[in-house]
Design a protein around this motif. Structure first.
Motif, mmCIF file in Angstrom:
data_model
loop_
_atom_site.group_PDB
_atom_site.id
_atom_site.type_symbol
_atom_site.label_atom_id
_atom_site.label_comp_id
_atom_site.label_asym_id
_atom_site.label_seq_id
_atom_site.Cartn_x
_atom_site.Cartn_y
_atom_site.Cartn_z
ATOM 1 N N LEU A 248 -0.338 4.800 -12.715
ATOM 2 C CA LEU A 248 -1.240 3.995 -13.549
ATOM 3 C C LEU A 248 -2.049 2.997 -12.732
ATOM 4 C CD1 LEU A 248 1.074 3.283 -16.604
ATOM 5 C CD2 LEU A 248 -0.609 5.101 -16.268
ATOM 6 N N LEU A 249 -1.636 2.742 -11.497
ATOM 7 C CA LEU A 249 -2.327 1.742 -10.677
ATOM 8 C C LEU A 249 -3.613 2.280 -10.051
ATOM 9 C CD1 LEU A 249 0.871 0.280 -9.056
ATOM 10 C CD2 LEU A 249 -0.782 -1.097 -10.302
ATOM 11 N N GLY A 250 -3.809 3.604 -10.086
ATOM 12 C CA GLY A 250 -5.021 4.184 -9.497
ATOM 13 C C GLY A 250 -5.150 3.856 -8.023
ATOM 14 N N LEU A 251 -4.101 4.077 -7.274
ATOM 15 C CA LEU A 251 -4.080 3.655 -5.868
ATOM 16 C C LEU A 251 -5.012 4.495 -5.001
ATOM 17 C CD1 LEU A 251 -0.248 3.083 -5.441
ATOM 18 C CD2 LEU A 251 -2.015 1.406 -5.951
ATOM 19 N N GLU A 252 -5.645 3.815 -4.060
ATOM 20 C CA GLU A 252 -6.491 4.511 -3.069
ATOM 21 C C GLU A 252 -6.259 3.875 -1.714
ATOM 22 O OE1 GLU A 252 -10.558 4.536 -4.297
ATOM 23 O OE2 GLU A 252 -9.979 5.371 -6.249
ATOM 24 N N PRO A 253 -6.436 4.663 -0.633
ATOM 25 C CA PRO A 253 -6.196 4.121 0.714
ATOM 26 C C PRO A 253 -6.981 2.827 0.924
ATOM 27 C CG PRO A 253 -6.671 6.462 0.827
ATOM 28 C CD PRO A 253 -6.875 6.061 -0.592
ATOM 29 N N GLY A 254 -6.341 1.886 1.607
ATOM 30 C CA GLY A 254 -7.044 0.653 1.945
ATOM 31 C C GLY A 254 -6.910 -0.445 0.909
ATOM 32 N N MET A 255 -6.289 -0.163 -0.219
ATOM 33 C CA MET A 255 -6.186 -1.192 -1.270
ATOM 34 C C MET A 255 -5.228 -2.311 -0.901
ATOM 35 S SD MET A 255 -6.029 0.544 -4.976
ATOM 36 C CE MET A 255 -7.488 0.914 -5.918
ATOM 37 N N ARG A 256 -5.480 -3.469 -1.501
ATOM 38 C CA ARG A 256 -4.534 -4.598 -1.439
ATOM 39 C C ARG A 256 -3.795 -4.624 -2.776
ATOM 40 N NH1 ARG A 256 -5.643 -9.369 1.396
ATOM 41 N NH2 ARG A 256 -5.226 -10.529 -0.502
ATOM 42 N N VAL A 257 -2.477 -4.496 -2.712
ATOM 43 C CA VAL A 257 -1.689 -4.369 -3.949
ATOM 44 C C VAL A 257 -0.586 -5.423 -3.970
ATOM 45 C CG1 VAL A 257 -0.236 -2.800 -5.301
ATOM 46 C CG2 VAL A 257 -2.161 -1.893 -4.006
ATOM 47 N N LEU A 258 -0.393 -6.023 -5.133
ATOM 48 C CA LEU A 258 0.711 -6.980 -5.313
ATOM 49 C C LEU A 258 1.765 -6.350 -6.217
ATOM 50 C CD1 LEU A 258 2.083 -9.799 -5.253
ATOM 51 C CD2 LEU A 258 0.620 -10.442 -7.184
ATOM 52 N N ASP A 259 3.013 -6.338 -5.736
ATOM 53 C CA ASP A 259 4.154 -5.927 -6.562
ATOM 54 C C ASP A 259 4.885 -7.226 -6.897
ATOM 55 O OD1 ASP A 259 6.255 -4.745 -7.767
ATOM 56 O OD2 ASP A 259 6.926 -3.563 -6.042
ATOM 57 N N ALA A 260 4.661 -7.727 -8.131
ATOM 58 C CA ALA A 260 5.009 -9.124 -8.428
ATOM 59 C C ALA A 260 6.492 -9.347 -8.723
ATOM 60 C CB ALA A 260 4.171 -9.617 -9.599
ATOM 61 N N CYS A 261 7.226 -8.301 -9.073
ATOM 62 C CA CYS A 261 8.670 -8.402 -9.336
ATOM 63 C C CYS A 261 9.295 -7.246 -8.551
ATOM 64 C CB CYS A 261 8.953 -8.254 -10.818
ATOM 65 S SG CYS A 261 8.240 -9.566 -11.812
ATOM 66 N N ALA A 262 9.430 -7.426 -7.262
ATOM 67 C CA ALA A 262 9.577 -6.271 -6.369
ATOM 68 C C ALA A 262 11.006 -5.799 -6.124
ATOM 69 C CB ALA A 262 8.921 -6.584 -5.024
ATOM 70 N N ALA A 263 11.969 -6.724 -6.076
ATOM 71 C CA ALA A 263 13.323 -6.353 -5.642
ATOM 72 C C ALA A 263 13.998 -5.439 -6.667
ATOM 73 C CB ALA A 263 14.154 -7.609 -5.444
ATOM 74 N N PRO A 264 14.791 -4.470 -6.240
ATOM 75 C CA PRO A 264 15.180 -4.159 -4.861
ATOM 76 C C PRO A 264 14.193 -3.273 -4.089
ATOM 77 C CG PRO A 264 16.364 -2.740 -6.372
ATOM 78 C CD PRO A 264 15.518 -3.642 -7.225
ATOM 79 N N GLY A 265 13.010 -3.026 -4.644
ATOM 80 C CA GLY A 265 11.977 -2.390 -3.827
ATOM 81 C C GLY A 265 11.730 -0.921 -4.106
ATOM 82 N N GLY A 266 12.294 -0.399 -5.187
ATOM 83 C CA GLY A 266 12.078 1.024 -5.498
ATOM 84 C C GLY A 266 10.594 1.340 -5.614
ATOM 85 N N LYS A 267 9.888 0.537 -6.413
ATOM 86 C CA LYS A 267 8.458 0.825 -6.614
ATOM 87 C C LYS A 267 7.644 0.349 -5.425
ATOM 88 C CE LYS A 267 8.800 0.930 -11.589
ATOM 89 N NZ LYS A 267 10.204 0.444 -11.594
ATOM 90 N N THR A 268 8.041 -0.741 -4.769
ATOM 91 C CA THR A 268 7.296 -1.198 -3.589
ATOM 92 C C THR A 268 7.200 -0.053 -2.583
ATOM 93 O OG1 THR A 268 8.464 -3.305 -3.869
ATOM 94 C CG2 THR A 268 7.136 -3.051 -1.883
ATOM 95 N N ALA A 269 8.335 0.579 -2.331
ATOM 96 C CA ALA A 269 8.354 1.663 -1.339
ATOM 97 C C ALA A 269 7.460 2.807 -1.782
ATOM 98 C CB ALA A 269 9.786 2.161 -1.156
ATOM 99 N N GLN A 270 7.454 3.074 -3.073
ATOM 100 C CA GLN A 270 6.609 4.160 -3.570
ATOM 101 C C GLN A 270 5.134 3.810 -3.389
ATOM 102 O OE1 GLN A 270 6.826 4.787 -7.772
ATOM 103 N NE2 GLN A 270 5.966 6.859 -7.652
ATOM 104 N N LEU A 271 4.767 2.561 -3.695
ATOM 105 C CA LEU A 271 3.364 2.158 -3.528
ATOM 106 C C LEU A 271 2.954 2.311 -2.066
ATOM 107 C CD1 LEU A 271 3.200 -1.098 -5.724
ATOM 108 C CD2 LEU A 271 3.021 1.289 -6.406
ATOM 109 N N ALA A 272 3.825 1.850 -1.167
ATOM 110 C CA ALA A 272 3.506 1.957 0.264
ATOM 111 C C ALA A 272 3.369 3.420 0.655
ATOM 112 C CB ALA A 272 4.595 1.281 1.083
#
Ligand SMILES: C[S@@+](CC[C@H](N)C(=O)[O-])C[C@H]1O[C@@H](n2cnc3c(N)ncnc32)[C@H](O)[C@@H]1O
Length: 456
Positions: A258-282
């Motif tokens: 749903l975030l529509g990610l594209e290379p080069g974006m600046r993304v904030l994961d505001a409630c990140a721990a333990p990092g499941g989605k952070t790692a996926q975004l990266a």
């Protein structure tokens, strides 16, 4: 049963008993405790599976077991028993009622022995109650009548707290509700996500197969695998050490699209721990990007940092802070709020949560979710995207939060997720344009997600 097998089964029951006592005495999650205890105990795979079944089953069916125990105990209240006695009774009765292949004498004897820690009187009581239950048989353990109090009957029959059944009866209707309640009492598959930074799903699947671990592609998530056999060995693999996969539920994996990610974006994961989605975004953004992982808990962020190291996710920067007043400047192309919530969509994985949650948690968490969204919304650049996700199924924490935040901030427009989900996942959207996954309909944890855009 040969003696060695019998001993192992006894160990499984002791281990399950110890986990059950501890889960009731603390706020610890059963899955985490169980994983630690299984790693220490080195039981054969069959007994590991039995231990897991005993812990999850006894916790999921606890309400129904306690209803039967209240009758079997005659003049004693279940909640006044010593915790080890209560745990031994629940564990024994669970086997008698729900596990066809366990002989009644084995279930009763094991619980009698386990209750000995609470004294000879305790084991006498457990013996008497469980023998009474065994003599009655499942058919003799009657449920409350359905007429007059259908909510009360469903609550006992499917072992959920009454307040939750009443809420969900309003939300889903009492016809559809038993299917949801039943699904919450079934196990959930172990789901993995192939880490695109260093692997593909097909290559990972082949590597796991070569290790004797069977996994099938997850139907809704492009990088997901569902493990069918051998999950207990996953953390011992080279593929784990070298970061080729992470554990992440399949519904959780769908949210990122749903975030529509594209290379080069600046993304904030505001409630990140333990990092499941952070790692996926990266993993989806690749090398040319920045992912800021914010969380209020420093300990949680330490886990994010070590997990990112394992997964070779070098674009992630961790920051401690309260998302209601984020300590960040600048703006982001996309912001994810995977908010703290009542977690009622994850009862398959966390069966004990239904007994811990209170109705008053829901409005308290909804207020926190609104504050977090209001806190991070100014960080979304013009035309940027804000995605709100929770793993719970209450309208207060789902669409009502979105409606309140959109009404309070005229910059934000709610968008239909169907325009942004990959084709394989479009059917996970509801008619209102939100992502809504349900255990009984999709075989997934219950997630809700919405996409908002900041006007350009
Ligand atoms: C549902 S969990 C996030 C799970 C994570 N996104 C993942 O996929 O692994 C919610 C997180 O929000 C954090 N949290 C709670 N209140 C917060 C706040 N006010 N500001 C920032 N983080 C908060 C909790 O510490 C918790 O780690």
């Amino acid at each position: 049963m040969p003696r060695r097998v019998e001993t192992a089964a006894t160990d499984a029951r002791r281990l399950a008993f110890e986990v059950l006592v501890r889960v009731e005495a603390t706020e610890a999650f059963a899955d985490v405790l169980l994983a630690h205890r299984l790693a220490d105990a080195a039981l054969p795979p069959r007994e590991q599976a039995l231990t897991t079944r005993l812990v999850y089953g006894t916790l999921a069916w606890q309400g129904r077991l306690d209803f039967h125990l209240a009758h079997l105990l005659r003049d004693r209240a279940v909640d006044r028993l010593d915790p080890p006695v209560r745990a031994a009774l629940r564990l024994g009765l669970y086997q008698l009622v729900f596990l066809d292949r366990v002989p009644a004498y084995a279930a009763v004897d094991a619980s009698v022995r386990l209750a000995r820690v609470a004294g000879a009187g305790a084991s006498g009581l457990v013996n008497a109650v469980l023998r009474r239950a065994a003599a009655l048989g499942s058919a003799g353990l009657v449920l409350p009548p359905a007429d007059g109090d259908p909510v009360g009957r469903l609550a006992v029959e499917w072992s959920h707290p009454r307040w939750l059944v009443a809420r969900w009866a309003d939300l889903y209707g009492s016809e559809a509700l038993p299917a949801l309640l039943a699904a919450n009492n079934e196990g959930a598959p172990t789901a993995l996500r192939a880490n695109r930074l260093v692997a593909t799903r097909d290559a990972l699947r082949a590597e796991l197969a070569a290790e004797g671990i069977a996994a099938t592609p997850a139907p809704w998530a492009a990088d997901g695998l569902l493990v069918e056999r051998g999950a207990a060995r996953l953390r011992a693999l080279r593929a784990w050490d070298e970061g080729r996969f992470a554990f992440q539920g399949e519904a959780s994996q769908v949210v990122a699209s749903l975030l529509g990610l594209e290379p080069g974006m600046r993304v904030l994961d505001a409630c990140a721990a333990p990092g499941g989605k952070t790692a996926q975004l990266a993993s989806l953004l690749g090398d040319r990007a920045l992912v800021v992982a914010l969380d209020r808990r420093r300990g949680g962020l330490d886990r994010v940092t070590s997990e990112m190291r394992r997964l070779r996710a070098h674009t992630v920067v961790a920051a401690v802070g309260d998302a209601r007043r984020p300590p960040l400047a600048g703006s982001f192309d996309a912001v994810l709020v995977d908010a703290p919530c009542s977690g009622l969509g994850t009862l398959r994985r966390h069966p004990e949560l239904r007994w811990r949650r209170r109705p008053e948690d829901v409005p308290r968490l909804a207020a926190l979710q609104r504050e977090i969204l209001a806190g991070v919304a100014p960080l979304v650049r013009r035309g940027g995207v804000l995605v709100y996700a929770v793993c719970t199924l209450t309208s207060e924490e789902n669409e009502q939060v979105v409606a309140a935040v959109a009404a309070a901030d005229p910059r934000l427009v709610v968008e239909d997720v169907r325009d942004h989900l990959p084709p394989a996942a479009v059917s996970l959207a509801d008619a209102k344009g939100f992502l809504r996954t349900l255990p009984h309909l999709h075989g997934l944890d219950g997630f809700f997600a919405a996409r908002l855009r900041a006007r350009g």
